[in-house]
Scaffold this motif. Structure first.
Motif, short mmCIF file in Angstrom:
data_model
loop_
_atom_site.label_atom_id
_atom_site.label_comp_id
_atom_site.label_asym_id
_atom_site.label_seq_id
_atom_site.Cartn_x
_atom_site.Cartn_y
_atom_site.Cartn_z
N UNK A 154 -3.25 -6.55 -3.69
CA UNK A 154 -3.93 -5.31 -3.03
C UNK A 154 -3.07 -3.99 -3.17
N UNK A 155 -1.73 -4.37 -2.80
CA UNK A 155 -0.69 -3.29 -3.11
C UNK A 155 -1.00 -2.30 -4.28
N UNK A 156 -0.80 -3.47 -5.26
CA UNK A 156 -0.84 -2.88 -6.82
C UNK A 156 -2.25 -2.26 -7.31
N UNK A 157 -3.38 -2.96 -6.85
CA UNK A 157 -4.60 -2.19 -6.94
C UNK A 157 -4.78 -1.08 -6.30
N UNK A 158 -4.25 -0.78 -5.19
CA UNK A 158 -4.42 0.34 -4.45
C UNK A 158 -3.60 1.53 -5.09
N UNK A 159 -2.52 1.17 -5.43
CA UNK A 159 -1.53 2.05 -6.28
C UNK A 159 -2.22 2.71 -7.56
N UNK A 160 -2.90 1.65 -8.27
CA UNK A 160 -3.52 2.04 -9.36
C UNK A 160 -4.78 3.12 -8.97
N UNK A 169 -4.25 -7.54 6.97
CA UNK A 169 -3.69 -7.41 5.53
C UNK A 169 -3.86 -6.04 4.90
N UNK A 170 -5.01 -5.40 5.61
CA UNK A 170 -5.30 -4.05 5.19
C UNK A 170 -4.32 -3.11 6.05
N UNK A 171 -3.96 -3.31 7.08
CA UNK A 171 -2.73 -2.50 7.92
C UNK A 171 -1.51 -2.64 6.99
N UNK A 172 -1.10 -3.78 6.68
CA UNK A 172 -0.10 -3.83 5.96
C UNK A 172 -0.05 -3.31 4.54
N UNK A 173 -0.90 -3.21 3.84
CA UNK A 173 -0.88 -2.94 2.55
C UNK A 173 -0.82 -1.38 2.83
N UNK A 174 -1.63 -0.50 3.63
CA UNK A 174 -1.37 0.74 4.06
C UNK A 174 -0.02 1.03 4.63
N UNK A 192 5.24 3.67 3.57
CA UNK A 192 6.66 3.61 3.72
C UNK A 192 7.32 3.79 2.41
N UNK A 193 6.70 3.49 1.05
CA UNK A 193 7.27 3.75 0.04
C UNK A 193 7.12 5.20 -0.46
N UNK A 194 6.48 6.06 0.32
CA UNK A 194 6.14 7.33 -0.15
C UNK A 194 5.08 7.37 -1.17
N UNK A 195 4.24 6.58 -1.21
CA UNK A 195 3.24 6.62 -2.55
C UNK A 195 1.95 7.05 -1.90
N UNK A 196 1.64 6.97 -0.52
CA UNK A 196 0.43 7.48 -0.03
C UNK A 196 0.87 8.14 1.35
N UNK A 197 -0.33 8.85 1.66
CA UNK A 197 -0.53 9.36 3.34
C UNK A 197 -1.83 9.05 3.64
N UNK A 198 -1.79 9.04 4.91
CA UNK A 198 -2.77 8.45 5.52
C UNK A 198 -3.93 9.63 5.90
N UNK A 199 -5.12 9.32 5.55
CA UNK A 199 -6.24 10.52 5.76
C UNK A 199 -7.01 10.21 6.85
N UNK A 200 -7.56 8.96 7.10
CA UNK A 200 -8.23 8.70 7.89
C UNK A 200 -8.41 7.28 8.38
N UNK A 201 -8.51 6.77 9.70
CA UNK A 201 -8.68 5.47 9.94
C UNK A 201 -9.99 5.27 10.86
N UNK A 202 -10.81 4.55 10.48
CA UNK A 202 -11.97 4.39 11.34
C UNK A 202 -12.16 2.80 11.71
N UNK A 225 2.94 13.40 -2.09
CA UNK A 225 3.44 14.64 -3.24
C UNK A 225 4.62 13.82 -3.89
N UNK A 226 5.34 12.69 -2.95
CA UNK A 226 6.23 11.97 -3.66
C UNK A 226 5.69 11.15 -4.69
N UNK A 227 4.52 10.45 -4.48
CA UNK A 227 4.11 9.60 -5.28
C UNK A 227 3.82 10.24 -6.93
N UNK A 228 3.66 11.58 -6.88
CA UNK A 228 3.35 12.11 -8.04
C UNK A 228 4.64 12.38 -8.89
#
Length: 129
Positions: free
Chosen positions: A35-41, A60-65, A70-80, A108-111
């Motif tokens: 799921x981590x690698x799929x989310x990166x893609x 599992x979802x919280x851990x993936x997020x 923490x690796x700087x690949x994503x930022x949190x936009x919304x949690x429902x 920005x770091x992920x780019x």
């Protein structure tokens, strides 16, 4: 009590259209880093990803997020968070399941991390010979 996979749709009346950047996580089907690698893609392709899960798969979802953040690949936009009524497979009665949806956007770091490494110029390559 039987576990229900996260891909089960609780209400068939008001189905949301299938989103191309949504990942429905199950804690019984695939390992965490799938799921981590799929989310990166998905973040690379669509600039954001929506992770969703029911019941025990929420951790599992919280851990993936958190790994992606923490690796700087994503930022949190919304949690429902919500609860969904589902039929228990064994007893046939209605049970409430917790549901979470987390939307992550490209940071920005992920780019910078996903960009190809700079190539050597012709003169620098000749110097090494």
């Amino acid at each position: 009590m039987a576990t229900v996979a996260a891909t089960v749709t609780p209400n068939t009346n008001n189905l949301e259209p299938h989103k191309k950047n949504r990942i429905q996580v199950s804690n019984t089907k695939k390992p965490l880093f799938f799921y981590v690698n799929l989310a990166k893609r998905y973040i690379q392709q669509h600039n954001e990803v929506e992770l969703s899960a029911l019941g025990m798969a929420i951790t599992t979802v919280v851990t993936v997020a958190e790994i992606l953040k923490n690796n700087g690949l994503a930022t949190e936009k919304k949690v429902l968070t919500s609860s969904v009524g589902m039929k228990d497979e064994n007893k046939g009665r209605l049970v409430q399941k917790a549901k979470i949806e987390i939307v992550l956007g490209k940071s920005e770091k992920s780019e910078n991390q996903m960009a190809p490494a700079p190539t050597e110029s012709g003169t620098a390559a000749e110097d090494k010979k």
